[in-house]
Design an enzyme around this catalytic site. Structure first.
Site, PDB file in Angstrom:
ATOM      1  N   GLU A  94     -30.817  13.154  -4.446  1.00  0.00           N
ATOM      2  CA  GLU A  94     -30.807  12.140  -5.498  1.00  0.00           C
ATOM      3  C   GLU A  94     -29.402  11.954  -6.063  1.00  0.00           C
ATOM      4  O   GLU A  94     -28.637  12.908  -6.215  1.00  0.00           O
ATOM      5  CB  GLU A  94     -31.808  12.511  -6.592  1.00  0.00           C
ATOM      6  CG  GLU A  94     -33.235  12.455  -6.061  1.00  0.00           C
ATOM      7  CD  GLU A  94     -34.309  12.755  -7.088  1.00  0.00           C
ATOM      8  OE1 GLU A  94     -35.469  12.342  -6.847  1.00  0.00           O
ATOM      9  OE2 GLU A  94     -34.019  13.394  -8.121  1.00  0.00           O
ATOM     10  N   CYS A 344     -29.942  15.408 -16.709  1.00  0.00           N
ATOM     11  CA  CYS A 344     -29.371  16.686 -16.292  1.00  0.00           C
ATOM     12  C   CYS A 344     -30.466  17.725 -16.068  1.00  0.00           C
ATOM     13  O   CYS A 344     -31.318  17.938 -16.919  1.00  0.00           O
ATOM     14  CB  CYS A 344     -28.398  17.178 -17.363  1.00  0.00           C
ATOM     15  SG  CYS A 344     -27.658  18.769 -16.994  1.00  0.00           S
TER      16      CYS A 344
END
EC number: 2.1.1.192
Length: 373
Positions: A94, A344
């Site tokens: 990703e 994150c």
């Protein structure tokens, strides 16, 4: 069997010049070729009209320009875009595009999965398969740059910053990460400033020294705990390279670097009642007193099955104020893309886990479930 073609995305300018010399051509042809590939997104040699026909035929016979494909993408309400990138054998990594008012940052992956086992990170729970190649790393930038270029009506900005903070530990793949970052920095590549390319590490100290000798880019370091006892749990590589050794390596890197302007970014994920007390803030401030830095406090982004919770805003605020009392620069990171699991610590991809880490975890979870029932 026909000879496998050379993927030109695997070669930085030095590698391309060596290839052209071996082909009996002038090395400056590498500059022309890179400009076509990285400035114009061109993959068809016949379209490169300032390269003569004979050389174009040679290139077509021996070389190709192949970036991994975008399998799918999701767009967050805040404009963040998460791309699933197909790296073959049914696996995906990703890549995340984060637009802001004055810049647009691309978060790039370096491994299929991650060889480290940070307990708060979704990628780490997926296990590890392999390192990405140069073409698979720079190909993420190339694909998204072309996607943004073709989607100008949506208003997305061109890529101005790259952070090696996606899936994987970049310093465990230096052989491919360094040439990829060379292309990002090269005037004939993506022409990014060395201050706008950031590599993040959890603390592989010998590789950090090698990076400092090879390249000057901005550095972000994943600390996440103010002492070795807690960091051994959260970031297990700490057992091999404890904080004192890691901080010494960071200071050596700073001494060599111009890109960091004399300090590094310290990343510290805020885990509720784990590492976010005021006592731990005092401990962190004392730990970092001899290492020039700014501290980036990152609200934890939960993922399915995570054993941790996000610190409350009040705990983050108190923690931040303690650090600032010591004269430290503190930034609380704004969470981006969490509605599409692009924030994150949330990147997961699709990984064939060679470590069997995910299978072991599922087995443990099922055993716990049986015991409880």
């Amino acid at each position: 069997m026909s000879e496998k073609k050379i993927n030109l995305l695997d070669l930085d300018r030095k590698g391309l010049r060596a290839l052209f010399t071996e082909m009996g051509e002038k090395p400056f042809r590498a500059d022309q070729l890179m400009k076509w590939i990285y400035h114009f997104g061109e993959t068809d040699f016949d379209a490169m009209n300032n390269i003569n026909k004979v050389l174009r035929a040679k290139l077509s016979a021996r070389c190709e320009v192949v970036a991994p494909e975008i399998s799918s993408y999701q767009k967050s309400a805040d404009g963040t875009i998460k791309f699933a990138i197909n790296v073959g054998q049914g696996q995906e990594v990703e890549t995340v595009y984060i637009p802001e008012e004055d810049r647009a940052t691309l978060c790039v992956s370096s491994q299929v999965g991650c060889a480290l086992e940070c307990t708060f990170c979704s990628t780490a729970q997926q296990g590890f398969n392999r390192n990405l190649t140069v073409s698979e790393i720079i190909g993420q930038v190339w694909r998204v740059a072309n996607f943004i270029g073709f989607q100008k009506e949506t208003g997305e900005r061109p890529i101005t910053n790259v952070v090696m903070m996606g899936m994987g530990e970049p310093l465990l793949n230096l052989a491919n990460v360094i040439p990829a970052m060379d292309i990002m920095l090269d005037d004939f590549g993506f022409s990014l400033s060395k201050r706008r390319v950031t590599v993040s590490t959890s603390g592989v100290v010998p590789a950090l020294d090698k990076l400092g000798d090879a390249l000057d880019v901005a550095l972000a370091v994943s600390i996440h705990a103010p002492n070795d006892e807690l960091r051994d749990v959260l970031v297990p590589v700490n057992k091999k390279y404890p904080l004192e050794e890691f901080l010494a390596g960071i200071r050596r890197y700073i001494a060599k670097s111009n890109a960091n302007r004399g300090r590094v970014t310290v990343e510290y994920v805020m885990l509720d009642h784990i590492n976010d007390s005021t006592d731990q803030a005092h401990e962190l401030a004392k730990l970092m007193k001899d290492t020039p830095c700014k501290i980036n406090l990152i609200p934890f982004n939960p993922y399915p099955g995570s054993p941790y919770g996000r610190s409350s805003n009040s705990r983050i605020d108190r923690f931040s104020k303690v650090l600032m009392e010591y004269g430290l620069t503190v930034i609380v990171r704004k969470t981006r893309g969490d509605d599409i699991d692009a924030a994150c610590g949330q990147l997961a991809g699709d990984i064939r886990d060679r470590t069997k880490r995910l299978a072991k975890k599922r087995m443990q979870d099922s055993q716990i479930s049986v015991t409880i029932n």
